[in-house]
Motif scaffolding. Structure first.
Motif, PDB file in Angstrom:
ATOM      1  N   THR A   1       0.845  -1.194   0.000  1.00 31.88           N
ATOM      2  CA  THR A   1       0.000   0.000   0.000  1.00 31.88           C
ATOM      3  C   THR A   1       0.878   1.239   0.000  1.00 31.88           C
ATOM      4  O   THR A   1       2.010   1.217   0.493  1.00 31.88           O
ATOM      5  CB  THR A   1      -0.927   0.046   1.222  1.00 31.88           C
ATOM      6  N   TYR A   2       0.344   2.303  -0.539  1.00 25.03           N
ATOM      7  CA  TYR A   2       1.050   3.579  -0.582  1.00 25.03           C
ATOM      8  C   TYR A   2       0.021   4.688  -0.563  1.00 25.03           C
ATOM      9  O   TYR A   2      -1.005   4.629  -1.264  1.00 25.03           O
ATOM     10  CB  TYR A   2       1.892   3.695  -1.855  1.00 25.03           C
ATOM     11  N   GLU A   3       0.288   5.692   0.256  1.00 26.59           N
ATOM     12  CA  GLU A   3      -0.543   6.886   0.240  1.00 26.59           C
ATOM     13  C   GLU A   3       0.297   8.086   0.640  1.00 26.59           C
ATOM     14  O   GLU A   3       1.248   7.963   1.422  1.00 26.59           O
ATOM     15  CB  GLU A   3      -1.739   6.738   1.175  1.00 26.59           C
TER      16      GLU A   3
ATOM     17  N   SER B   1      -0.185  12.373   1.479  1.00 21.54           N
ATOM     18  CA  SER B   1      -1.187  13.403   1.727  1.00 21.54           C
ATOM     19  C   SER B   1      -1.070  14.607   0.809  1.00 21.54           C
ATOM     20  O   SER B   1      -2.052  15.305   0.568  1.00 21.54           O
ATOM     21  CB  SER B   1      -1.076  13.884   3.179  1.00 21.54           C
TER      22      SER B   1
ATOM     23  N   SER C   1      -1.107  15.392  -3.678  1.00 18.42           N
ATOM     24  CA  SER C   1      -1.367  14.120  -3.013  1.00 18.42           C
ATOM     25  C   SER C   1      -1.355  12.959  -4.000  1.00 18.42           C
ATOM     26  O   SER C   1      -1.508  13.135  -5.207  1.00 18.42           O
ATOM     27  CB  SER C   1      -2.713  14.165  -2.307  1.00 18.42           C
ATOM     28  N   SER C   2      -1.169  11.791  -3.447  1.00 16.08           N
ATOM     29  CA  SER C   2      -1.331  10.556  -4.200  1.00 16.08           C
ATOM     30  C   SER C   2      -2.407   9.761  -3.476  1.00 16.08           C
ATOM     31  O   SER C   2      -2.330   9.565  -2.263  1.00 16.08           O
ATOM     32  CB  SER C   2      -0.034   9.755  -4.239  1.00 16.08           C
ATOM     33  N   PRO C   3      -3.438   9.333  -4.167  1.00 17.29           N
ATOM     34  CA  PRO C   3      -4.526   8.617  -3.495  1.00 17.29           C
ATOM     35  C   PRO C   3      -4.029   7.312  -2.893  1.00 17.29           C
ATOM     36  O   PRO C   3      -3.022   6.756  -3.321  1.00 17.29           O
ATOM     37  CB  PRO C   3      -5.522   8.376  -4.625  1.00 17.29           C
ATOM     38  N   SER C   4      -4.763   6.834  -1.900  1.00 23.07           N
ATOM     39  CA  SER C   4      -4.413   5.563  -1.286  1.00 23.07           C
ATOM     40  C   SER C   4      -4.443   4.472  -2.343  1.00 23.07           C
ATOM     41  O   SER C   4      -5.433   4.286  -3.047  1.00 23.07           O
ATOM     42  CB  SER C   4      -5.387   5.245  -0.154  1.00 23.07           C
TER      43      SER C   4
ATOM     44  N   SER D   1      -3.437   0.420  -3.313  1.00 24.39           N
ATOM     45  CA  SER D   1      -3.081  -0.908  -2.821  1.00 24.39           C
ATOM     46  C   SER D   1      -2.971  -1.840  -4.012  1.00 24.39           C
ATOM     47  O   SER D   1      -3.790  -1.781  -4.931  1.00 24.39           O
ATOM     48  CB  SER D   1      -4.161  -1.424  -1.851  1.00 24.39           C
TER      49      SER D   1
END
Length: 964
Positions: free
Chosen positions: A556-558, A560, A593-596, A598
């Motif tokens: 996963t990567y997110e 803000s 930002s980069s959205p969450s 997965s």
């Protein structure tokens, strides 16, 4: 190889006594052989088998080489091409994606980038850095828990996964420990200033697996590294005009008066004094008086005329202009505080089965210091959605600080009835931009290992996460408050040497500081894996062995993006009318930002080892990975080991690889920033004497865009290697391995400097207005280039012998880069980068490490040396041709000198339970070799942190107390 390199290599060989060793420098002459899992294979085999090019460095060697951090261990590997650390990842001058690196350190085997090297801890994956999302931050590895480091310098996608294109670095920690130990160390550069490092660590463990059937151990390490600034080293300066190095900047602490319509200095410029018909378009009172350097960190810009003509510097716009040596304030070593802890419990269920649980946690906090902000004063008005705003930062005639240049220096065409447009740097007002990065890491790994039905098995499940955040500390002003102060006329942009702003102005700058957490990110990885291996009986000339395995993981990567701050790189009325002025912040790293995100990856793999004829071993490996969204890929590998003589082994391998782009490379939002210097359009100002558009000959603040690229395609690779291992006796071993890696659709990041310097190649990235043909912005960021071809030779040897009532060990490892050719696009020629300056990876032709050790029962002394070959400096192509601005053509390339340092480390164990160690790093106090690139082109100014250590001669002491 050139004669100088041959001579250097010969000298090193004389000192070491032999070529380098793959085994440890402190390895005993006779070693009991046992079957272990070797990095690069899932089959347990004898510890001294050399079927793969693996380099091992033990904890004892690490200490004796004077290496004090994990990134230093990796940098010491000759297969690692160029350091990637807090200094090289400068978060202001780098691309937008680099601003999320957050003070991380990365591995870079073969120069294929951090994402091409797989970093493992005890053979299993670690979560990638919390903000960049691309690779493992080496700061998270528990330094004092390391037992050894195994580096597989060969593609390993068939065993570990598609992202092991360049190889694998496997950090192996202590798996059991009894007793207690406490150690501390302190390293201090001899030269005054910063750069000190201190460490305190402790370990405790109890339980004997053989008798108690369990062992529980824990380690804790606390580090504190002090900052080292450019002002603390005389050679770290960007102003060395005699060597053709000056800063590419047009702002100064004592502001430059710039030409602008409807201001005192129009675009036509003005003459200065008598007898000089030149119409100058920039004026600075200190420059005219020859006093630019009377203010610290300020320098004359005139030398840039000859050096940076590509960027539009001319006699008219440079002679009477000051600049700032921003390289002087460049950070040479980052300040860092970290705490790393490891706990491990191992439990022997019975003689055949063993369970373990491991918990690793760390907190790493470091700061980055970057160039202060600068602006060009102007006057604009705009209305956006019914909101009207004005940004008038010109210095009005009513200000007490107005300079009448007509009266002061006989500037004939200067109109003192109009306001002054100026360009100023706020170093003395706002200070350096400072950002603090903090990363918290957690890893929990469980495993069950043993033997069943005569087969070895291992089952594991783990979870890892990395949380990172960035906080603005200093130097980022509220845009509206800055505009209001400049519009008030209270600020003196023409500050004279020794003078300061008034108390109310100083307070106004403090009140406009924007501080607080700006963004955070998180990565995580959940993994399960299982392998089973063992013999299948005999086939043809020997035993047939196999391994089967499966793994699944979720990544996963997110990110803000900037929260609570609206970051801008320009001050315009449109900006003020569009955004909330309470959050509007000038000069901060405004990543979107980069959205969450997965994604799941599943894999199955197999390995088969056969002996079809006597003395020949064939290893077949294959792995199938299925990436969510991206799809599946199968990567095979074949390895050969042939031993025609007891003293000679021949090995070879071939494999394929596949690397998917990271979430950050794909999903990071696009951000617009601006160049710090000026830009000359190679189309509209090809001839500066007769330009198509004169406004494009010295353009300030050209926008550029960078960030994620949703169109990125995966990389694919082909690897091959072949080599020899020669061991005539138990005390001597030498090896040499040829290797090559071919990449297609290579993912790389375009920089603005690269595009400007190679306009013909990247002209499509200059986005122009269809009506005027003026460049609107440069499109930088991540792209798929056509491909690359990299090849080289690793070599080394180890020789041990008894002498002087002790044991002597001489060793040397080396990597000779033969070629790294890259294509920028399909059908373009391949460009050679080995031995040539690059603003990304630096491919040094030859890297050598040597050591000469002496050990007795009480003493262990090691003299080690490092050699990094010279290379061709940054290409000054347009300057070489004798640009339009000067009469004498200069050489456009020069050679950066080689860099050699020696270290001496000695340990004494004559006091029961106590080990005392003294270190002398860089005995000769060798300073980094000079390079004429500055920090707009790559990290460092006048030196290159990808090659050199800026500390100079450094003294270290350490003590380790152990209680069994």
């Amino acid at each position: 190889m050139k004669p100088t390199r041959i001579a250097c290599a010969a000298a090193l060989l004389c000192l070491s006594g032999a070529l380098s060793a793959q085994t440890g420098a402190d390895a005993p002459a006779k070693q009991q052989l046992q079957k272990v899992t070797i990095t690069g294979s899932s089959i347990k085999r004898l510890a001294d088998e050399k079927s793969m090019p693996i380099e091992v460095i033990t904890a004892t060697q690490i200490r004796q080489l004077g290496l004090t951090s994990v990134d230093q261990i990796v940098d010491n590997l000759t297969a690692n091409a160029g350091s990637i650390n807090q200094v090289t990842n400068n978060a202001v001058f780098g691309g937008d994606g680099e601003k999320t690196f957050g003070g991380a350190n990365f591995a870079n085997l073969r120069g294929l980038g951090p994402t091409g090297t797989l970093v493992l801890l005890n053979g299993r994956r670690v979560s990638t850095h919390g903000m960049s999302g691309g690779a493992v931050d080496l700061n998270t590895i528990p330094m004092d828990a390391i037992e050894r480091v195994e580096t597989l310098k060969d593609g390993a996608s068939a065993i570990y996964g598609t992202d092991a294109i360049a190889g694998v670095i496997n950090f192996i920690t202590k798996t059991s420990y009894q007793g207690a130990s406490l150690s501390g160390s302190f390293f201090m550069p001899e030269a005054l200033g910063g750069g000190q490092t201190a460490r305190l660590s402790g370990s405790v463990g109890w339980g004997n697996l053989a008798t108690d059937r369990f062992n529980v151990m824990a380690t804790l390490t606390v580090d504190n590294n002090h900052i080292l600034r450019g002002t603390e080293r005389p050679w770290a300066t960007g102003y060395q005009p005699d060597r053709l190095l000056t800063p590419d900047t047009s702002s100064a602490i004592h502001a430059n008066i710039i030409n602008q319509a409807n201001t005192a200095l129009t675009s036509a410029g003005t003459t200065v004094g008598t007898g000089d018909a030149t119409r100058y378009t920039n004026l600075n009172l200190l420059a005219i008086q020859g006093q630019c350097e009377a203010i610290p960190n300020q320098i004359p810009l005139a030398p840039n005329i000859q050096i940076w003509d590509l960027f539009g510097y001319t006699q008219a716009n440079s002679r009477y202009r000051c600049a700032r040596d921003y390289g002087r304030n460049y950070m040479l070593k980052s300040p860092q505080e970290s705490v790393n802890g490891l706990m491990r419990g191992t439990f022997k269920i019975n003689d055949a089965h063993q369970a373990s649980v491991e918990v690793m946690a760390s907190t790493v906090k470091n700061r980055g210091e970057y160039s202060p902000i600068q602006i060009s004063a102007g006057n604009t008005t705009a209305t956006v959605n019914g909101v009207t705003a004005t940004s008038n930062t010109l210095l009005q005639t009513t200000s007490p600080y107005y300079l009448n240049m007509r009266a002061l220096v006989n500037a004939a065409q200067f109109d003192p009835t109009k306001p002054i447009a100026y360009r100023v740097n706020f170093l003395n007002d706002l200070g350096l931009r400072i950002r603090e990065n903090e990363t918290d890491n957690l890893r929990v790994q469980t495993a069950l290992d043993g033997t069943i039905w005569g087969l070895d098995y291992s089952v594991g499940a783990g979870y890892g996460e990395s949380k990172s955040s960035a906080t603005l500390i200093n130097g980022f002003p509220n845009t509206k408050k800055l505009v209001d102060l400049l519009a008030s006329g209270k600020y003196n942009p023409f500050i004279m040497p020794g003078k300061t702003q008034t108390a109310d102005v100083q307070q106004a700058f403090e009140d406009m500081q924007m501080r607080g957490k700006i963004y955070d990110g998180k990565t995580s990885v959940k993994t399960v894996d299982a392998t089973i291996s063992g013999p299948l009986g005999n086939w043809l000339a020997g035993p047939l062995e196999f391994a089967l395995g499966a793994s699944a993981r979720q990544e996963t990567y997110e990110f803000s993006g900037a929260t609570g701050f609206m970051c801008v790189d320009s001050i315009t009325a449109t900006t003020l009318a569009t955004y909330d002025n309470k959050t509007l912040t000038y000069g901060c790293p405004g990543n979107t930002s980069s959205p969450s995100l997965s994604r799941k990856i599943g894999a199955v793999f197999g390995e088969l080892v056969a002996r079809p004829i006597k003395d020949l071993e064939v290893t077949l490996q294959a792995r199938y990975d299925k990436y969510q969204v991206i799809g599946g890929t199968t990567n095979p590998k074949i390895g050969l080991k042939y031993q025609p003589l007891d003293t000679l082994l021949v090995r070879a391998s071939a494999s394929t690889g596949f690397r998917a782009p990271t979430p950050q490379q794909v999903r990071q939002g696009v951000v617009e920033s601006q160049l710090t210097g000026q830009f000359r359009d190679p189309v509209l100002c090809a001839d500066q004497a007769n330009p198509t558009d004169p406004t494009q000959c010295a353009r300030l603040s050209l926008p550029y865009r960078a960030g994620g690229n949703p169109a990125l395609e995966p990389e694919t690779s082909r690897q091959a290697s072949a080599g020899l291992v020669f061991a005539p006796n138990a005390n001597f071993q030498a090896y040499a391995d040829y290797w090559q890696v071919t990449l297609s659709d290579r993912i790389r990041q375009l920089s603005t400097t690269e595009m400007i310097s190679n306009y013909d190649v990247y002209k499509d990235n200059f986005v122009r207005d269809p009506a005027t043909n003026v460049v609107q912005y440069l499109q930088a960021g991540w792209v798929n280039s056509a491909g690359s071809k990299t090849k080289g030779v690793d070599f080394g040897a180890n020789y041990q012998f008894d002498a002087l009532q002790g044991r002597m060990t001489a060793s040397l490892t080396g990597t000779r880069m033969l070629s790294n050719k890259e294509q920028t696009r399909d059908n373009a020629p391949f460009i050679e980068y080995v031995g040539k300056w690059s603003n990304t990876t630096l491919y040094v032709p030859l890297k050598l490490n040597l050591s000469l050790g002496y050990r007795t029962d009480l003493w262990n002394v090691t003299l080690s040396g490092n050699y990094r070959d010279g290379y061709e400096d940054q290409n000054r192509g347009p300057t070489a041709a004798g640009g339009a601005n000067y009469t004498t053509a200069q050489p456009y390339t020069r050679r950066v000198s080689s860099y050699s340092t020696f270290n001496l480390v000695g340990s004494y164990t004559g006091i029961k339970g106590l080990t005392l160690t003294g270190s002398l790093i860089n005995i000769g106090d060798i300073q980094p070799p000079f390079t004429w690139h500055n920090v707009d082109s790559a990290a460092g100014t006048g030196w290159d942190p990808r090659v050199a250590d800026p500390r100079g001669r450094t003294v270290g002491i350490s003590a380790r107390w152990t209680m069994e």
